[in-house]
Write an enzyme that holds these catalytic residues in place. Structure first.
Site, short mmCIF file in Angstrom:
data_model
loop_
_atom_site.label_atom_id
_atom_site.label_comp_id
_atom_site.label_asym_id
_atom_site.label_seq_id
_atom_site.Cartn_x
_atom_site.Cartn_y
_atom_site.Cartn_z
N CYS A 115 0.66 -1.40 0.08
CA CYS A 115 0.10 0.06 0.10
C CYS A 115 0.77 1.17 -0.01
CB CYS A 115 -1.16 0.04 1.18
SG CYS A 115 -1.97 -1.31 1.12
N HIS A 252 -3.37 7.32 2.15
CA HIS A 252 -3.81 6.02 1.83
C HIS A 252 -5.05 5.64 2.16
CE1 HIS A 252 -3.76 2.08 0.79
NE2 HIS A 252 -3.68 1.57 1.98
N ASN A 282 -9.98 -0.11 -0.21
CA ASN A 282 -8.49 0.00 -0.14
C ASN A 282 -8.11 -0.70 -1.51
OD1 ASN A 282 -5.78 -0.32 0.34
ND2 ASN A 282 -5.88 -1.27 2.23
N1 ACO Z 1 -18.22 -8.66 8.97
C1 ACO Z 1 -18.75 -8.77 10.24
N2 ACO Z 1 -18.15 -9.09 11.36
C2 ACO Z 1 -17.01 -9.15 11.00
C3 ACO Z 1 -15.90 -9.06 9.87
C4 ACO Z 1 -16.96 -8.63 8.86
N3 ACO Z 1 -16.70 -8.27 7.44
N4 ACO Z 1 -14.87 -9.08 9.75
C5 ACO Z 1 -14.48 -9.48 11.17
N5 ACO Z 1 -15.91 -9.64 11.75
C6 ACO Z 1 -15.78 -9.91 13.21
C7 ACO Z 1 -14.71 -10.78 13.87
O1 ACO Z 1 -14.86 -11.95 13.45
C8 ACO Z 1 -14.75 -10.45 15.12
O2 ACO Z 1 -15.75 -11.26 15.93
P1 ACO Z 1 -15.75 -11.94 17.17
O3 ACO Z 1 -15.58 -10.51 18.19
O4 ACO Z 1 -16.86 -12.73 17.40
O5 ACO Z 1 -14.39 -12.66 17.07
C9 ACO Z 1 -15.53 -9.02 15.45
O6 ACO Z 1 -15.80 -8.74 14.07
C10 ACO Z 1 -14.36 -7.92 15.66
O7 ACO Z 1 -13.15 -8.28 14.57
P2 ACO Z 1 -11.88 -7.47 14.88
O8 ACO Z 1 -10.66 -7.82 13.66
O9 ACO Z 1 -11.37 -6.97 16.22
O10 ACO Z 1 -12.10 -6.05 14.34
P3 ACO Z 1 -11.73 -4.56 14.27
O11 ACO Z 1 -12.54 -3.57 14.91
O12 ACO Z 1 -10.43 -4.70 14.61
O13 ACO Z 1 -12.00 -4.19 12.42
C11 ACO Z 1 -10.43 -4.04 10.81
C12 ACO Z 1 -11.39 -4.88 11.58
C13 ACO Z 1 -11.51 -3.28 9.94
C14 ACO Z 1 -9.83 -4.96 9.84
C15 ACO Z 1 -9.54 -3.24 11.33
O14 ACO Z 1 -8.82 -4.02 12.42
C16 ACO Z 1 -8.85 -2.33 10.53
O15 ACO Z 1 -9.18 -1.81 9.51
N6 ACO Z 1 -7.51 -2.69 10.46
C17 ACO Z 1 -6.41 -2.09 9.77
C18 ACO Z 1 -6.39 -2.59 8.29
C19 ACO Z 1 -5.57 -1.93 7.42
O16 ACO Z 1 -5.68 -0.71 7.36
N7 ACO Z 1 -5.14 -2.76 6.33
C20 ACO Z 1 -4.45 -2.35 5.41
C21 ACO Z 1 -3.24 -1.91 5.31
S1 ACO Z 1 -2.54 -1.48 3.88
C22 ACO Z 1 -1.84 -2.73 2.94
O17 ACO Z 1 -0.82 -2.70 3.01
C23 ACO Z 1 -2.64 -3.66 2.34
#
Ligand code: ACO
Length: 325
Positions: A115, A252, A282
């Site tokens: 990214c 980004h 993204n």
């Molecule tokens: N729909 C519904 N529920 C979901 C989904 C979904 N799509 N995905 C995960 N959940 C559930 C999980 O299973 C978990 O359930 P549980 O509590 O029963 O175990 C719950 O939601 C919470 O999951 P978390 O992973 O803790 O959720 P979080 O609030 O951290 O959000 C997210 C997840 C959106 C991925 C966040 O962590 C994030 O944005 N992280 C950064 C990601 C990022 O920026 N990545 C790109 C980097 S750039 C690159 O180089 C590609």
């Protein structure tokens, strides 16, 4: 004393026609529009057609950037394509872009920093242009992340989209003062200790397969704001500019919460933040030039504006660029 700088001549982008909404995804995996919007700010993403390759997206964006800058493709002597989803393991998709534009001179290569690819590419091209060896460059970010997603994994597949963006840069003598246009400073960082937090579980040397994207979302989130704001402080220190001087912050586009928290921590006003993650998802290395293009087309970014770019991604890699449009 004048200074040679990389000045933006034009920008363009391309998004595949197919739009996939959160509601569309909720029909095939256990997710909801509410969860995706609340956690990420994403409403929809574009997905490439089966016969559309990363190079097709890149060529369309490059053509749009050349047209926007009224630049003859034949004057381009350097093409750098930031991508983690090339058409083939080799040759570089950048040479397909070169051929697609009808070019047979100069140099073309791919750059892979996930990214952060676009800010890495800008820093690389800026360095090459300022040596005087090259005169006009195309910097492209293009991705078909849909091809490396595990569409049964709701924790990753809802986050990404396909697209491409490009800018044309030209080496120009600038006065060497606060009025200078072009790239003013670039700062790149990486820390491979984090490489298993966001990676693709395949590759030519390891599995001989393409693999799928895997991510510890919470761990990425935890590091993102601190890393982004830290490298931006470097850009401020190097130039003497502050958050108050910035006209537009074009980060980004990974997650609206990361963008909002970073802007807040830096003291950048909300109305100066360009946010497109809601419409594009993204798009990795394509997200910054896609967002730039939106803000240029709708009249927000104008010639002379001070624009701050930042990215953070797999590796981890991260970086920032400050430029005067
Ligand atoms: N729909 C519904 N529920 C979901 C989904 C979904 N799509 N995905 C995960 N959940 C559930 C999980 O299973 C978990 O359930 P549980 O509590 O029963 O175990 C719950 O939601 C919470 O999951 P978390 O992973 O803790 O959720 P979080 O609030 O951290 O959000 C997210 C997840 C959106 C991925 C966040 O962590 C994030 O944005 N992280 C950064 C990601 C990022 O920026 N990545 C790109 C980097 S750039 C690159 O180089 C590609």
């Amino acid at each position: 004393m004048t200074v040679l700088r990389s000045v933006v001549l034009g920008c363009g982008s391309y998004l595949p026609a197919k739009v996939v909404t959160n509601a569309d995804l909720a029909r095939t995996i256990d997710t909801s529009d509410e969860w995706i919007v609340q956690r990420t700010g994403i409403h929809q993403r574009h997905i490439a057609a089966n016969n559309e390759l990363t190079s097709d997206l890149a060529i369309a964006a490059a053509r749009a950037a050349l047209a926007n800058g009224h630049v003859d493709a034949q004057t381009i002597d350097l093409i750098v394509l930031a991508t983690s989803t090339p058409d083939n393991t080799f040759p570089a998709s950048a040479v397909t872009v070169q051929t697609g534009l009808g070019l047979t001179r100069g140099a073309a290569f791919d750059l892979q920093a996930v990214c952060s690819g676009f800010v890495y590419a800008l820093a690389t091209v800026d360095g090459l242009l300022r040596t005087g060896t090259y005169k006009r460059a195309l910097v492209v970010g293009a991705e078909t992340f849909s091809r490396i997603l595990d569409w049964s994994d709701r924790t990753t597949c809802v986050l990404f989209g396909d697209g491409a963006g490009a800018i044309v840069l030209e080496a120009q003598q600038q006065p060497g003062n606060r009025e200078d246009r072009g790239i003013l400073t670039t700062h790149l960082r990486s820390d491979g200790r984090h490489k298993t937090k966001l990676y693709v579980d395949g590759g030519p040397s390891s599995t001989q397969t393409v693999g799928h994207l895997r991510m510890e979302g919470r761990a990425v989130f935890k590091h993102a704001v601190a890393m982004i704001t830290d490298v931006i402080e470097d850009a401020f220190r190097a130039t003497g500019y502050t958050a108050a001087d910035i006209d537009w912050f074009v980060p980004h586009q990974a997650n609206k919460r990361i963008i909002d928290d970073s802007a807040h921590k830096l003291g950048i006003a909300t109305e100066k933040v360009v946010t497109t993650v809601g419409q594009h998802g993204n798009t990795s290395a394509a997200s910054i030039p896609l967002a730039l293009n939106v803000a240029v087309k709708d009249g927000r970014i104008k010639k002379g504006d001070l624009v701050l770019l930042e990215a953070m991604g797999g590796g981890f890699t991260w970086g920032a660029t400050l430029l005067r449009w």
